[in-house]
Design a protein around this motif. Structure first.
Motif, PDB file in Angstrom:
ATOM      1  N   LEU A 229       0.834  -1.210   0.000  1.00 23.85           N
ATOM      2  CA  LEU A 229       0.000   0.000   0.000  1.00 23.85           C
ATOM      3  C   LEU A 229       0.868   1.260   0.000  1.00 23.85           C
ATOM      4  O   LEU A 229       0.643   2.200  -0.776  1.00 23.85           O
ATOM      5  CB  LEU A 229      -0.920  -0.027   1.231  1.00 23.85           C
ATOM      6  N   LEU A 230       1.878   1.264   0.869  1.00 25.75           N
ATOM      7  CA  LEU A 230       2.780   2.418   0.932  1.00 25.75           C
ATOM      8  C   LEU A 230       3.527   2.569  -0.385  1.00 25.75           C
ATOM      9  O   LEU A 230       3.746   3.688  -0.866  1.00 25.75           O
ATOM     10  CB  LEU A 230       3.769   2.242   2.090  1.00 25.75           C
ATOM     11  N   ASP A 231       3.943   1.453  -0.952  1.00 24.79           N
ATOM     12  CA  ASP A 231       4.644   1.486  -2.229  1.00 24.79           C
ATOM     13  C   ASP A 231       3.760   2.151  -3.294  1.00 24.79           C
ATOM     14  O   ASP A 231       4.211   3.051  -4.004  1.00 24.79           O
ATOM     15  CB  ASP A 231       5.003   0.053  -2.636  1.00 24.79           C
ATOM     16  N   ARG A 232       2.509   1.715  -3.363  1.00 23.14           N
ATOM     17  CA  ARG A 232       1.586   2.304  -4.340  1.00 23.14           C
ATOM     18  C   ARG A 232       1.436   3.797  -4.110  1.00 23.14           C
ATOM     19  O   ARG A 232       1.582   4.596  -5.032  1.00 23.14           O
ATOM     20  CB  ARG A 232       0.202   1.656  -4.205  1.00 23.14           C
ATOM     21  N   GLN A 233       1.149   4.177  -2.866  1.00 26.50           N
ATOM     22  CA  GLN A 233       0.844   5.578  -2.594  1.00 26.50           C
ATOM     23  C   GLN A 233       2.061   6.479  -2.783  1.00 26.50           C
ATOM     24  O   GLN A 233       1.967   7.548  -3.380  1.00 26.50           O
ATOM     25  CB  GLN A 233       0.297   5.720  -1.167  1.00 26.50           C
ATOM     26  N   LEU A 234       3.215   6.033  -2.271  1.00 26.78           N
ATOM     27  CA  LEU A 234       4.387   6.908  -2.329  1.00 26.78           C
ATOM     28  C   LEU A 234       5.020   6.894  -3.723  1.00 26.78           C
ATOM     29  O   LEU A 234       5.625   7.898  -4.133  1.00 26.78           O
ATOM     30  CB  LEU A 234       5.396   6.519  -1.244  1.00 26.78           C
ATOM     31  N   THR A 235       4.884   5.794  -4.439  1.00 26.62           N
ATOM     32  CA  THR A 235       5.403   5.779  -5.809  1.00 26.62           C
ATOM     33  C   THR A 235       4.573   6.702  -6.691  1.00 26.62           C
ATOM     34  O   THR A 235       5.104   7.423  -7.534  1.00 26.62           O
ATOM     35  CB  THR A 235       5.419   4.345  -6.370  1.00 26.62           C
ATOM     36  N   LEU A 236       3.271   6.696  -6.451  1.00 17.94           N
ATOM     37  CA  LEU A 236       2.403   7.611  -7.199  1.00 17.94           C
ATOM     38  C   LEU A 236       2.787   9.061  -6.893  1.00 17.94           C
ATOM     39  O   LEU A 236       2.961   9.885  -7.814  1.00 17.94           O
ATOM     40  CB  LEU A 236       0.936   7.356  -6.821  1.00 17.94           C
ATOM     41  N   ALA A 237       2.953   9.357  -5.622  1.00 21.19           N
ATOM     42  CA  ALA A 237       3.326  10.715  -5.219  1.00 21.19           C
ATOM     43  C   ALA A 237       4.669  11.098  -5.830  1.00 21.19           C
ATOM     44  O   ALA A 237       4.868  12.233  -6.285  1.00 21.19           O
ATOM     45  CB  ALA A 237       3.399  10.795  -3.690  1.00 21.19           C
ATOM     46  N   ARG A 238       5.560  10.132  -5.879  1.00 25.59           N
ATOM     47  CA  ARG A 238       6.884  10.402  -6.411  1.00 25.59           C
ATOM     48  C   ARG A 238       6.843  10.644  -7.919  1.00 25.59           C
ATOM     49  O   ARG A 238       7.527  11.539  -8.431  1.00 25.59           O
ATOM     50  CB  ARG A 238       7.762   9.197  -6.112  1.00 25.59           C
ATOM     51  N   THR A 239       6.061   9.856  -8.597  1.00 21.44           N
ATOM     52  CA  THR A 239       5.944  10.037 -10.047  1.00 21.44           C
ATOM     53  C   THR A 239       5.376  11.418 -10.355  1.00 21.44           C
ATOM     54  O   THR A 239       5.856  12.124 -11.248  1.00 21.44           O
ATOM     55  CB  THR A 239       5.034   8.938 -10.627  1.00 21.44           C
ATOM     56  N   ARG A 240       4.388  11.804  -9.568  1.00 24.39           N
ATOM     57  CA  ARG A 240       3.809  13.145  -9.761  1.00 24.39           C
ATOM     58  C   ARG A 240       4.831  14.227  -9.475  1.00 24.39           C
ATOM     59  O   ARG A 240       4.921  15.230 -10.184  1.00 24.39           O
ATOM     60  CB  ARG A 240       2.607  13.321  -8.822  1.00 24.39           C
ATOM     61  N   ALA A 241       5.614  14.019  -8.412  1.00 26.68           N
ATOM     62  CA  ALA A 241       6.632  15.008  -8.061  1.00 26.68           C
ATOM     63  C   ALA A 241       7.676  15.106  -9.167  1.00 26.68           C
ATOM     64  O   ALA A 241       8.186  16.197  -9.473  1.00 26.68           O
ATOM     65  CB  ALA A 241       7.295  14.627  -6.739  1.00 26.68           C
ATOM     66  N   HIS A 242       7.989  13.948  -9.748  1.00 27.79           N
ATOM     67  CA  HIS A 242       8.953  13.947 -10.844  1.00 27.79           C
ATOM     68  C   HIS A 242       8.426  14.771 -12.021  1.00 27.79           C
ATOM     69  O   HIS A 242       9.147  15.613 -12.576  1.00 27.79           O
ATOM     70  CB  HIS A 242       9.228  12.504 -11.285  1.00 27.79           C
ATOM     71  N   SER A 243       7.180  14.542 -12.389  1.00 23.29           N
ATOM     72  CA  SER A 243       6.567  15.300 -13.482  1.00 23.29           C
ATOM     73  C   SER A 243       6.562  16.787 -13.168  1.00 23.29           C
ATOM     74  O   SER A 243       6.891  17.624 -14.015  1.00 23.29           O
ATOM     75  CB  SER A 243       5.118  14.853 -13.694  1.00 23.29           C
ATOM     76  N   ALA A 244       6.192  17.096 -11.905  1.00 26.95           N
ATOM     77  CA  ALA A 244       6.124  18.501 -11.503  1.00 26.95           C
ATOM     78  C   ALA A 244       7.500  19.148 -11.598  1.00 26.95           C
ATOM     79  O   ALA A 244       7.627  20.302 -12.034  1.00 26.95           O
ATOM     80  CB  ALA A 244       5.576  18.606 -10.084  1.00 26.95           C
ATOM     81  N   ALA A 245       8.550  18.385 -11.209  1.00 28.01           N
ATOM     82  CA  ALA A 245       9.907  18.941 -11.268  1.00 28.01           C
ATOM     83  C   ALA A 245      10.326  19.185 -12.711  1.00 28.01           C
ATOM     84  O   ALA A 245      10.895  20.238 -13.031  1.00 28.01           O
ATOM     85  CB  ALA A 245      10.891  17.993 -10.578  1.00 28.01           C
ATOM     86  N   LEU A 246      10.027  18.233 -13.586  1.00 27.05           N
ATOM     87  CA  LEU A 246      10.378  18.406 -15.003  1.00 27.05           C
ATOM     88  C   LEU A 246       9.641  19.605 -15.589  1.00 27.05           C
ATOM     89  O   LEU A 246      10.222  20.413 -16.330  1.00 27.05           O
ATOM     90  CB  LEU A 246      10.012  17.148 -15.802  1.00 27.05           C
TER      91      LEU A 246
END
Lengths: 371, 371
Positions: free
Chosen positions: A177-194
């Motif tokens: 569950l944590l993997d799903r939630q934090l990976t999603l958050a991370r992917t979004r953060a990556h997009s936001a940074a780019l």
């Protein structure tokens, strides 16, 4: 970089030069990191690691420039520096988020493995799973240095898949569950940074930093100014904030303070953590001011670094505990998952308490030796 | 009872007399407690508190008699003492259970209140909710001294109903679940204790103790025996067991050992706790041996008592953590309940770790001063 002790005989001839020189160097580093980031494709699979390193270097320079503009404010053109600082804060916040989510997931999965009696999860060779000593594995030093996958790229997380063979169902489900939630958050953060790095807002920041690299906008009176009182004021702000911390309690092991309100209806973040986070920021400003005054003595006193590490660990554990609590509020999870998240939350709050104890121990020594 | 320091000038003229005298006194206390228990109606509502006190006094005497029979075995008729000891153990186990469940519930509800940021639950005026200092509120000293309600009597638990106004739904439900489970266990333990006290097995024990009160069955060579080596052997067994404990780890605050395997598939009890429980028993035997040798110095050295308190707290927290974990395995509970129980479990395991630290600190001092 090899000298570890401050040399009191070193005096800067023209004080403002030290500030200008420091800012120029950081600005040059910033521009170099930006070039590397662009050359490595901004996070495509080929140059993922270099790109991530470049993003961290950008952030490192941005934070130091911002801190220096703040501490040595009277030396610098006020309008210019007041307009640049929030932009640098925005940039460093945006750039740090992806890494923070990755490190948080890593910390939580490591803890789940530890709590399940599994072999500590080898987070790229560091010992982040050992909570009793301040390790170099905090966010800033990159224990979990993930690649920077493009959104939708092959590797959703750079760490090897954790071995859940030894976990209970609850721990395994909590990890997933944590993997799903934090990976999603991370992917979004990556997009936001780019996205941020391609924005006109960023280009304006980069232009300002380019100016800084060639000519620092000093005030007319700057060359006659004395840096000492300004750096001392930064140190005073730190000292005053530390005075406000409950250090007496923190110095008593197992005071059980950090878990108070652990089940309170108030949601995260924990209000009791805020003063510690504030000290963390002030400690960093103090450290940057020392870098300006004593460029030959970088890195600064190891105990100051250890105190900073303790506060980084405090922040990381605090945020990890919040993430576990937030995951437990996911609708329709199994009771076993919720139980594991409860244990995990409490474990990370203990880490918060342990970090405060570690800081108190450092600070006691520090109080004697800080110049 | 007022003297706190051992008086090395006091020598017992006839060593066996000291053992016989000690056993006679404990046996007399046992019979007195038994009379009180019968007079107060064995736990009906009117004499509940006196009855509970009497049951605890019975247990206290039984443990001391049993321990003395063990430590000074060679002085006593072997067949007689070997047949009495398991019976005393059965009795003290049976009598202790009701109180243990009540204290466990009290400890867990207190912790839930603390974790919810509620005012610490006032457990009859003691500060059991403060985990950082060894408090007098361990099971032995009766922080939670419940009445002994007859099964089905009006008061299912003697502590005032906890204020759940400030609890989250999860914490409130967890508290209610634990209350149900531990109150049921306690009621059963109460019935079992009453049944035991009416059994022919108990009457045989009481008869043996009555013999002890008038004439202690010493061996023919007992009067010439030396108590010193026997008491020293008890101390050696304690010291050896302590040597086997991971005291180095326990002495490092926040070593996070107690929660390792906190989510492991192995169910409670925690195997890592067993050696500490063993030391607790050996410490008690050592203390009783000191009482025999130095009756004028009761209570014994306060640091020895503090070490014992730490181990009591260790045992109580260990069992409370197990109870929280067991409650979380109740079918069909809500995720919020399970989450609260997970936090509670980890909190009590943290208490386990804190108790080990406290013991290590006591023992360090003790090692210097024990005669």
């Amino acid at each position: 970089m090899a000298q570890r002790h401050l040399d009191p005989t070193n005096t800067t001839a023209a004080p403002a030069d030290a500030v200008a020189g420091y800012l120029r160097e950081r600005a040059t580093e910033f521009l170099r990191a930006l070039r590397t980031h662009r050359e490595t494709g901004g996070g495509t699979a080929s140059g993922a690691e270099e790109s991530t390193d470049a993003a961290l270097a950008l952030r490192r320079s941005a934070r130091r420039i911002s801190g220096t503009l703040h501490t040595f404010r009277p030396l610098l053109d006020a309008d210019w520096s007041e307009s640049l600082r929030p932009e640098l804060a925005w940039l460093s916040g945006t750039l740090g988020r992806e890494h923070a989510y990755a490190a948080r997931l890593d910390r939580l999965v490591t803890a789940l493995n530890r709590l399940s009696g599994a072999t500590p999860f080898p987070a790229q060779g560091t010992a982040q799973g050992t909570p009793s000593k301040p390790v170099a594995g905090s966010r800033a030093t990159g224990a979990a240095r993930p690649g920077a996958p493009a959104p939708g790229a092959a590797a959703p997380h750079a760490h090897p898949a954790p071995d859940r063979g030894n976990l209970t169902v609850g721990a395994a489900k909590a990890g997933a569950l944590l993997d799903r939630q934090l990976t999603l958050a991370r992917t979004r953060a990556h997009s936001a940074a780019l996205q941020a790095l391609g924005s006109s807002r960023f280009h304006a920041v980069a232009d300002s930093v380019a100016v800084l690299a060639s000519e620092v906008p000093l005030t007319p009176t700057a060359t006659a100014a004395d840096l000492g009182p300004l750096a001392a004021a930064a140190h005073d702000r730190l000292r005053d904030a530390v005075t406000g911390l409950p250090l007496h309690t923190a110095g008593r092991p197992y005071n059980a303070e950090a878990l108070i309100h652990g089940l309170s209806p108030d949601t995260a973040p924990h209000p009791q953590d805020a003063p510690w986070h504030q000290v963390r920021l002030l400690l960093r400003l103090h450290r940057y001011a020392l870098e300006v005054l004593h460029p030959e003595a970088v890195p600064v006193d190891v105990r100051l670094l250890a105190a900073g590490e303790a506060l980084n660990r405090h922040r990381d554990a605090s945020e990890a505990a919040s993430a576990a609590a937030a995951a437990a509020r996911t609708p329709r999870i199994a009771p076993a998952t919720a139980y594991a998240l409860g244990v995990l939350h409490a474990d990370q709050r203990h880490e918060v308490e342990a970090s405060r104890f570690a800081f108190q121990q450092c600070w006691q020594k520090e109080a004697v030796s800080t110049p």
